[in-house]
Design an enzyme around this catalytic site. Structure first.
Site, PDB file in Angstrom:
ATOM      1  N   TYR A  33       0.817  -1.205   0.000  1.00 12.92           N
ATOM      2  CA  TYR A  33       0.000   0.000   0.000  1.00 12.92           C
ATOM      3  C   TYR A  33       0.853   1.256   0.000  1.00 12.92           C
ATOM      4  O   TYR A  33       2.070   1.190   0.169  1.00 12.92           O
ATOM      5  CB  TYR A  33      -0.956   0.000   1.201  1.00 12.92           C
ATOM      6  N   LYS A 148       6.353  -1.735   1.966  1.00 13.67           N
ATOM      7  CA  LYS A 148       5.176  -1.170   2.628  1.00 13.67           C
ATOM      8  C   LYS A 148       4.029  -2.160   2.424  1.00 13.67           C
ATOM      9  O   LYS A 148       3.179  -1.981   1.549  1.00 13.67           O
ATOM     10  CB  LYS A 148       4.867   0.214   2.035  1.00 13.67           C
ATOM     11  N   GLU A 180      12.798   2.768  13.543  1.00 12.77           N
ATOM     12  CA  GLU A 180      11.828   3.821  13.189  1.00 12.77           C
ATOM     13  C   GLU A 180      10.706   3.800  14.199  1.00 12.77           C
ATOM     14  O   GLU A 180      10.844   3.216  15.277  1.00 12.77           O
ATOM     15  CB  GLU A 180      11.325   3.610  11.752  1.00 12.77           C
ATOM     16  N   LEU A 204      11.207   1.478   6.752  1.00  5.14           N
ATOM     17  CA  LEU A 204      10.571   1.946   5.519  1.00  5.14           C
ATOM     18  C   LEU A 204      11.332   3.147   4.984  1.00  5.14           C
ATOM     19  O   LEU A 204      11.652   4.059   5.756  1.00  5.14           O
ATOM     20  CB  LEU A 204       9.118   2.358   5.825  1.00  5.14           C
TER      21      LEU A 204
HETATM   22  N1  PDD Z   1       2.955   5.269   7.399  1.00  8.05           N
HETATM   23  N2  PDD Z   1       7.671   4.006   8.786  1.00  8.05           N
HETATM   24  C1  PDD Z   1       6.513   3.334   8.857  1.00  8.05           C
HETATM   25  C2  PDD Z   1       6.516   1.976   9.478  1.00  8.05           C
HETATM   26  C3  PDD Z   1       5.329   3.900   8.347  1.00  8.05           C
HETATM   27  O1  PDD Z   1       4.191   3.210   8.396  1.00  8.05           O
HETATM   28  C4  PDD Z   1       5.375   5.207   7.790  1.00  8.05           C
HETATM   29  C5  PDD Z   1       4.170   5.880   7.213  1.00  8.05           C
HETATM   30  C6  PDD Z   1       6.608   5.882   7.751  1.00  8.05           C
HETATM   31  C7  PDD Z   1       6.755   7.253   7.126  1.00  8.05           C
HETATM   32  O2  PDD Z   1       6.744   7.157   5.734  1.00  8.05           O
HETATM   33  P1  PDD Z   1       6.229   8.360   4.815  1.00  8.05           P
HETATM   34  O3  PDD Z   1       7.011   9.546   5.216  1.00  8.05           O
HETATM   35  O4  PDD Z   1       6.542   7.914   3.451  1.00  8.05           O
HETATM   36  O5  PDD Z   1       4.755   8.549   5.075  1.00  8.05           O
HETATM   37  C8  PDD Z   1       7.739   5.249   8.247  1.00  8.05           C
HETATM   38  C9  PDD Z   1       1.756   5.719   6.736  1.00  8.05           C
HETATM   39  C10 PDD Z   1       1.489   7.181   6.852  1.00  8.05           C
HETATM   40  C11 PDD Z   1       0.602   4.825   7.153  1.00  8.05           C
HETATM   41  O6  PDD Z   1       0.833   3.641   7.262  1.00  8.05           O
HETATM   42  O7  PDD Z   1      -0.512   5.333   7.321  1.00  8.05           O
END
Ligand code: PDD
Length: 287
Positions: A33, A148, A180, A204
């Protein structure tokens, strides 16, 4: 009724968008996703999100059901038509339905693709100004956190630890090193230097993480991308979390202990937040 859910090439009202119980996304979490922020109906870093979607699809050996131009078309259409100016657009692709439950991939794969929008709720000013509380936990996830995937049970359990403790995020450590957050990237500030963990299979590759490092570079903020120990994280002057939906937020307590000398949002955070907003405004004007 508005038809704002995209399902396998069709735009449908949410109530009419149905997926089989035999879908591998439902039974195995066999899918990937993306979450794309949209400001004033303009998707932010869309190509980077779609490139990461491709990386995730490659990582689970699933052919992309749409070309990049098609995806851009779908997302742009939704961003223009959904009822909110600021949105978070959710994309999911699963390995689709199977005839009988079987872990091995079906011979003929019919992927399920879904896109829908939700209103974007950026964090309240109070969280930015006063900061947020976090807990820490051992990173219990698998070894492909660079993908993801929709298999988010470990992330959900980890996030719930924060919620149960009245906090916003859970900061994760694996083998004594920072990885993270349960749904965010984490940065450390020590002695005026911004520290970021190295992008590898344990985290991620965050799109917001990239923006923050680009802003640090373009504004001359000293920064290092390297392994960060748990001890360094716990003795940070500032700790931040960032993601597409939260943008960047200061963490002011970790496991109930103050971050930095006084446990308030730090000056480097305030500077980065201002740069981030300025950058967003510039990008939005340019597109
Ligand atoms: N999640 N690490 C993890 C495990 C995440 O799920 C997310 C973001 C990030 C930050 O990634 P980005 O800057 O590309 O949004 C890091 C999204 C927002 C979610 O699962 O809703």
């Amino acid at each position: 009724m508005t038809a704002h859910v995209f399902l396998n090439g069709e735009w449908l009202p949410a109530e009419a968008a149905r997926v089989s119980v035999m879908d591998r996304g439902f039974l195995f979490g066999d899918g990937v996703y993306e979450v794309i922020p949209v400001y004033s109906r303009r998707p932010f870093r869309l190509e980077q999100h779609l490139q990461r979607l491709q990386h995730s699809l490659d990582g689970i050996q699933l052919a992309n059901p749409h070309g990049i131009k098609e995806w851009i078309g779908f997302v742009t259409k939704l961003a223009g038509e959904a009822e909110w100016e600021d949105q978070s657009i959710y994309i999911q692709v699963t390995r689709g339905p199977m005839a009988v439950r079987n872990h091995a991939f079906p011979k003929v794969v019919r992927p399920t693709s879904v896109i829908f929008a939700e209103p974007m709720t950026t964090p309240p000013a109070s969280q930015r100004e006063q900061g947020i509380a976090a807990v820490s936990a051992v990173d219990i996830r698998w070894l492909r956190c660079d993908l993801k995937t929709t298999s988010l049970l470990a992330n959900c359990l980890l996030r719930q630890m924060a919620v149960a403790a009245g906090c916003v995020e859970t900061v994760l450590f694996r083998d004594g090193f920072l990885t993270e957050g349960s749904a965010s990237s984490i940065f450390v500030v020590k002695d005026g230097v911004l520290l970021a963990p190295i992008k590898n299979h344990l985290m991620l590759p965050g799109i917001t993480y990239d923006v923050i490092l680009e802003l640090a570079a373009s504004h001359g903020l000293p920064h290092q991308v390297r392994d960060i120990t748990e001890a360094e994280t716990r003795s940070a002057d500032e700790l931040w979390m960032c993601s597409s939906t939260k943008e960047v937020l200061p963490i002011v307590t970790l496991d109930g202990k103050r971050v930095g000398a006084d446990g308030t949002a730090g000056p480097v955070f305030a500077q980065m937040y201002a740069w981030y907003q300025e950058f967003k405004a510039t990008v939005m004007r340019a597109e």
